[in-house]
Write a protein that holds these residues in place. Structure first.
Motif, PDB file in Angstrom:
ATOM      1  N   GLY A  64      47.988  43.854  47.804  1.00  6.54           N
ATOM      2  CA  GLY A  64      47.551  42.543  47.335  1.00  6.54           C
ATOM      3  C   GLY A  64      46.085  42.493  46.998  1.00  6.54           C
ATOM      4  O   GLY A  64      45.559  41.423  46.686  1.00  6.54           O
ATOM      5  N   ARG A  65      45.433  43.603  47.069  1.00  7.37           N
ATOM      6  CA  ARG A  65      44.008  43.661  46.767  1.00  7.37           C
ATOM      7  C   ARG A  65      43.755  44.813  45.793  1.00  7.37           C
ATOM      8  O   ARG A  65      44.699  45.514  45.401  1.00  7.37           O
ATOM      9  N   VAL A 111      36.863  46.997  48.555  1.00  4.10           N
ATOM     10  CA  VAL A 111      38.148  46.342  48.294  1.00  4.10           C
ATOM     11  C   VAL A 111      37.870  44.899  47.913  1.00  4.10           C
ATOM     12  O   VAL A 111      37.109  44.209  48.611  1.00  4.10           O
ATOM     13  N   VAL A 113      39.556  41.040  46.242  1.00  5.01           N
ATOM     14  CA  VAL A 113      40.783  40.245  46.176  1.00  5.01           C
ATOM     15  C   VAL A 113      41.382  40.324  44.775  1.00  5.01           C
ATOM     16  O   VAL A 113      40.657  40.209  43.781  1.00  5.01           O
ATOM     17  N   ASP A 114      42.690  40.532  44.742  1.00  2.96           N
ATOM     18  CA  ASP A 114      43.399  40.572  43.457  1.00  2.96           C
ATOM     19  C   ASP A 114      43.737  39.137  43.068  1.00  2.96           C
ATOM     20  O   ASP A 114      44.666  38.524  43.596  1.00  2.96           O
ATOM     21  N   LEU A 115      42.953  38.594  42.137  1.00  3.16           N
ATOM     22  CA  LEU A 115      43.129  37.195  41.743  1.00  3.16           C
ATOM     23  C   LEU A 115      44.245  37.051  40.714  1.00  3.16           C
ATOM     24  O   LEU A 115      44.701  38.039  40.130  1.00  3.16           O
ATOM     25  N   LYS A 116      44.671  35.811  40.523  1.00  3.29           N
ATOM     26  CA  LYS A 116      45.667  35.566  39.477  1.00  3.29           C
ATOM     27  C   LYS A 116      45.055  35.903  38.110  1.00  3.29           C
ATOM     28  O   LYS A 116      43.864  35.687  37.877  1.00  3.29           O
TER      29      LYS A 116
ATOM     30  N   LEU B  70      34.878  35.180  47.599  1.00  2.00           N
ATOM     31  CA  LEU B  70      36.181  35.498  48.177  1.00  2.00           C
ATOM     32  C   LEU B  70      36.218  36.935  48.687  1.00  2.00           C
ATOM     33  O   LEU B  70      36.704  37.219  49.794  1.00  2.00           O
ATOM     34  N   ASP B  74      36.708  38.002  52.496  1.00  2.00           N
ATOM     35  CA  ASP B  74      37.912  38.771  52.819  1.00  2.00           C
ATOM     36  C   ASP B  74      37.553  40.060  53.554  1.00  2.00           C
ATOM     37  O   ASP B  74      38.167  40.411  54.560  1.00  2.00           O
ATOM     38  N   TYR B 100      41.442  30.118  50.651  1.00  2.00           N
ATOM     39  CA  TYR B 100      41.514  31.514  51.091  1.00  2.00           C
ATOM     40  C   TYR B 100      42.798  31.720  51.896  1.00  2.00           C
ATOM     41  O   TYR B 100      43.254  30.849  52.640  1.00  2.00           O
ATOM     42  N   SER B 101      43.386  32.886  51.735  1.00  2.00           N
ATOM     43  CA  SER B 101      44.494  33.312  52.576  1.00  2.00           C
ATOM     44  C   SER B 101      44.523  34.832  52.569  1.00  2.00           C
ATOM     45  O   SER B 101      44.110  35.464  51.583  1.00  2.00           O
ATOM     46  N   ASP B 102      44.999  35.378  53.665  1.00  2.04           N
ATOM     47  CA  ASP B 102      45.148  36.836  53.668  1.00  2.04           C
ATOM     48  C   ASP B 102      46.227  37.250  52.671  1.00  2.04           C
ATOM     49  O   ASP B 102      46.235  38.384  52.204  1.00  2.04           O
ATOM     50  N   GLU B 103      47.148  36.321  52.340  1.00  2.91           N
ATOM     51  CA  GLU B 103      48.104  36.548  51.262  1.00  2.91           C
ATOM     52  C   GLU B 103      47.427  36.059  49.985  1.00  2.91           C
ATOM     53  O   GLU B 103      47.390  34.856  49.697  1.00  2.91           O
ATOM     54  N   THR B 104      46.879  37.005  49.230  1.00  4.64           N
ATOM     55  CA  THR B 104      45.990  36.627  48.124  1.00  4.64           C
ATOM     56  C   THR B 104      46.716  35.866  47.021  1.00  4.64           C
ATOM     57  O   THR B 104      46.074  35.141  46.254  1.00  4.64           O
ATOM     58  N   ALA B 105      48.061  36.002  46.952  1.00  2.00           N
ATOM     59  CA  ALA B 105      48.801  35.291  45.913  1.00  2.00           C
ATOM     60  C   ALA B 105      48.733  33.782  46.104  1.00  2.00           C
ATOM     61  O   ALA B 105      49.006  33.019  45.170  1.00  2.00           O
ATOM     62  N   LEU B 106      48.398  33.344  47.326  1.00  2.00           N
ATOM     63  CA  LEU B 106      48.342  31.904  47.602  1.00  2.00           C
ATOM     64  C   LEU B 106      46.990  31.297  47.223  1.00  2.00           C
ATOM     65  O   LEU B 106      46.881  30.065  47.114  1.00  2.00           O
ATOM     66  N   ILE B 107      46.004  32.123  47.045  1.00  2.00           N
ATOM     67  CA  ILE B 107      44.655  31.610  46.809  1.00  2.00           C
ATOM     68  C   ILE B 107      44.620  30.841  45.493  1.00  2.00           C
ATOM     69  O   ILE B 107      45.081  31.318  44.456  1.00  2.00           O
TER      70      ILE B 107
END
Lengths: 140, 427
Positions: A64-65, A111, A113-116, B70, B74, B100-107
C-alpha cells in the motif's frame, strides 16, 4: 585491473553524461523522459546530472505504499551531497549523504504513501561545492 | 436400564451436568468481566497512543492532505501505532474526512461521523464501541471477525480537533476472557472435579454394601419362601396320601354296602348312598383345597387333571365347570405352569366376584401358540371402571406374563360375564 575498469567506467560515464547534457539543460522532465505508469510493478529511471554524475531513481510497490530508492554515482568518494525527495511537489524527505567506496556513490531509500491517482516522485541531489545538481522523477 | 439405574453413574452424570453448568456460568461471568477489562485497557492504550505517539508527530499540512506531510507522519508513527492487537488506525477531521490511516486507500475518503464521534470531537472524551463492519469505512476489516473501536480527540499543529480512532481485535477480548476464566478455573471446576473424584469411590463402596445387603435379604426371603413351599408341599402330600385316600376308600366302601343293602333294607341303603355322596363331595372339596395349598407338579400330561382339580371346588359350589385341553403335548413346562397359574387366578375370581353358574376353561395349543380362555356367565363389570388385571388379582403374574412374552386380555361388560384370555407364543 581495477584501475583500468574504473577508468573505463569513468569514461563511459562522462560520455554518457555529455550525451545527455543537452537534454538536462532542456529541463528535468526531458531528462526523466516520461516514465511509464506502473502501479503493480517497479518503475526505474536513470540519467546524468549537470556535472557528469549519474543518478538512478527506482519506485516499487510495498504494502500500500511506495518504496523509493534514489542513487547518485559521482565516482568520487567522500563527496558531501544534500538531497530531497518530493512527493507530488511536496517535500517528503530530505537529508545529507556522502559518496562512499567502492563506487563513489550514495543511495537513499524512503517509503512514501501511495496516494489515489498518479504519484509523482522527484529526487533532487545537489553538490554544494561544485553546484552540480541531479534531478530525476518517476510517476507511479 | 441397568446402567441408568446405577447410582454411581447417576452421581457422575449429575456431577458432569453441574460441571457444565458451572463452566457455562463462569464462562459468561468471565466473558462479561473480560469485556469490561478489555474495553478499559483499550481506552487506556488509545489515550496513550494519541497523547504520546500520534499528536506529537502530527506535521503541519497533514489535515490539508499535503503528500509530504503524510509521508513523514506515516514513516514516523506507523510502527509505533500498530502495536499489540491494534488492527487499524484512522484519523478523521471534523467534516468526516479520513486525513490519515495505515490503510492508505482510505486516506482522503469522506464518510458521515456518528453523534458519539462528533461529541468526542467537541468535548474530548474517549469512547468505545463494537465496530459495525458493514459500514463502508470498515470495508477493509470485514473479514476480521469483530473489532472494538476506541476514539479520542487530538489536536493538529494548526489547532484543528481531529478524531483519533484505534481498532482492536476481538481476539484480545477472547484472550482476556481466557485469562479471567483461568483464574477462576482451579477454584470452581477444579474444586468440583476433585470433590467428584474423592466421593465417587466412597459412593461406589456404599453402593456395593447396599447391593450386598439387598442380595442377603433376597436370599433370606427366598429361603423363607422355599421353606413355606416345602411345608405346604409336605402338608398337601400327607393329606393326599392319607386323608384323601382314606376318604376315597371309605366312600367306595359305603357305596358298596349301600348297593348290597338296597334290596333288603332300602332305607338304610338310601342313607348310606347319601353318606357316600357326602364323602365324595368332601373329597372334591379337599382336592380343591390341596390345589390351593400347593399347586400340583405340572407337566403337559397333567395339565388337564390339574385344571379338573382346580374347578372341582366350582362343581362343589353348584357351578358347572367345563375343562377342555387339546394339543399341548409339545408345550414347554414353564408355559404350562403359567397357563395353570393364570387359570387358577381367573377361576378364583370368577367364583369370588362373578356369581356365575358356568365356567369354561379351554386350553388350545394349536397354531404356534397356547391359548387359554377362562370365561364365565357371571355379572361382569364395566371396562375402564377398574384395571381389569388389578381387579382380577393378576398383578402378581404380570412379571411372569411379561417374561414369557405372553399377552393377557380381560374382556367384560355388566351382565355379560367375563373372559380372561392368555396367549403365549411357543413357536
Amino acid at each position: 585491473m581495477n584501475h583500468t575498469t574504473a577508468q573505463n567506467r569513468g569514461l563511459t560515464t562522462r560520455l554518457a553524461g555529455a550525451g545527455t547534457a543537452l537534454v538536462l539543460a532542456a529541463g528535468a522532465l526531458t531528462l526523466t523522459g516520461g516514465p511509464a505508469l506502473a502501479k503493480d510493478g517497479d518503475v526505474e529511471r536513470s540519467g546524468s546530472c549537470s556535472g557528469g554524475t549519474s543518478w538512478k531513481l527506482k519506485a516499487s510497490p510495498e504494502d500500500g505504499r511506495i518504496e523509493v530508492e534514489g542513487e547518485v554515482d559521482s565516482n568520487k568518494n567522500g563527496q558531501k551531497w544534500r538531497w530531497r525527495l518530493m512527493h507530488n511537489g511536496s517535500r517528503s524527505a530530505r537529508g545529507k549523504a556522502t559518496t562512499k567506496p567502492p563506487s563513489g556513490s550514495f543511495e537513499v531509500r524512503r517509503v512514501v504513501v501511495d496516494l489515489k491517482g498518479t504519484d509523482k516522485l522527484t529526487f533532487v541531489a545537489r553538490h554544494p561545492k561544485s553546484g552540480e545538481v541531479c534531478r530525476g522523477s518517476v510517476k507511479f | 436400564m441397568r446402567v441408568i439405574s446405577n447410582p454411581v453413574l447417576q452421581f457422575l452424570a449429575a456431577a458432569l451436568l453441574v460441571l457444565v453448568v458451572i463452566a457455562f456460568g463462569t464462562g459468561r461471568l468471565s466473558a462479561q468481566a473480560a469485556n469490561e477489562e478489555a474495553i478499559a485497557d483499550s481506552r487506556a492504550i488509545t489515550r496513550v497512543l494519541a497523547a504520546s505517539v500520534a499528536e506529537p508527530a502530527l506535521p503541519r499540512g497533514l489535515i490539508t492532505g499535503r503528500p509530504g506531510a503524510l509521508d513523514r507522519f506515516d514513516r514516523a508513527v506507523l510502527d509505533r501505532l500498530l502495536v499489540d492487537d491494534v488492527q487499524r488506525i484512522k484519523i478523521w477531521d471534523a467534516s468526516g474526512r479520513i486525513v490519515y490511516s495505515d490503510e492508505t486507500a482510505l486516506i482522503g475518503e469522506q464518510f458521515t461521523l456518528g453523534d458519539d464521534e462528533r461529541d468526542v470531537l467537541q468535548h474530548g472524551s474517549t469512547e468505545a464501541e463494537m465496530s459495525d463492519l458493514s459500514r463502508p469505512e470498515n470495508r477493509f476489516e470485514a473479514g476480521s471477525g469483530g473489532l472494538l473501536e476506541v476514539y479520542t480527540r487530538i489536536l493538529s499543529p494548526e489547532g484543528e480537533p481531529l478524531l483519533f480512532e484505534v481498532y482492536f481485535s476481538a481476539a484480545q477480548v477472547a484472550d482476556r476472557k481466557e485469562a479471567v476464566f483461568s483464574a477462576f478455573r482451579p477454584i470452581t471446576l477444579g474444586g468440583l472435579a476433585l470433590l467428584v473424584v474423592l466421593t465417587t469411590p466412597v459412593l461406589w463402596v456404599l453402593m456395593r454394601r447396599v447391593q450386598a445387603g439387598a442380595r442377603a435379604r433376597e436370599r433370606l426371603l427366598r429361603a423363607a419362601v422355599d421353606a413355606s413351599d416345602s411345608e405346604r408341599r409336605r402338608i398337601a402330600r400327607d393329606l393326599h396320601d392319607g386323608v384323601v385316600q382314606d376318604l376315597a376308600g371309605t366312600s367306595y366302601a359305603v357305596t358298596a354296602v349301600a348297593d348290597t343293602l338296597r334290596a333288603d333294607r332300602p332305607e338304610a341303603s338310601s342313607r348310606l348312598s347319601e353318606a357316600g355322596d357326602s364323602l365324595r363331595t368332601s373329597l372334591r372339596s379337599l382336592r380343591s383345597l390341596l390345589v390351593e395349598i400347593y399347586p400340583p407338579e405340572l407337566h403337559t400330561e397333567g395339565l388337564a387333571a390339574a385344571l379338573e382339580d382346580l374347578v372341582a371346588q366350582a362343581n362343589g359350589a353348584g357351578v358347572e365347570a367345563v375343562v377342555s385341553v387339546r394339543d399341548v403335548d409339545a408345550v414347554d413346562e414353564d408355559v404350562v405352569a403359567l397357563v395353570w397359574r393364570v387359570a387358577q387366578e381367573a377361576v378364583r375370581n370368577s367364583l369370588r366376584h362373578g356369581a356365575a353358574d358356568r365356567i369354561d376353561v379351554t386350553v388350545d395349543g394349536r397354531g404356534g401358540a397356547v391359548l387359554l380362555e377362562v370365561s364365565d356367565n357371571g355379572r361382569g363389570f364395566e371396562p375402564g371402571a377398574v384395571d381389569a388385571t388389578e381387579h382380577f388379582g393378576l398383578r402378581g403374574l404380570r412379571d411372569l406374563i411379561a417374561e414369557a412374552g405372553a399377552r393377557l386380555d380381560v374382556r367384560s361388560s355388566p351382565g355379560a360375564g367375563t373372559t380372561v384370555r392368555l396367549e403365549v407364543d411357543v413357536a
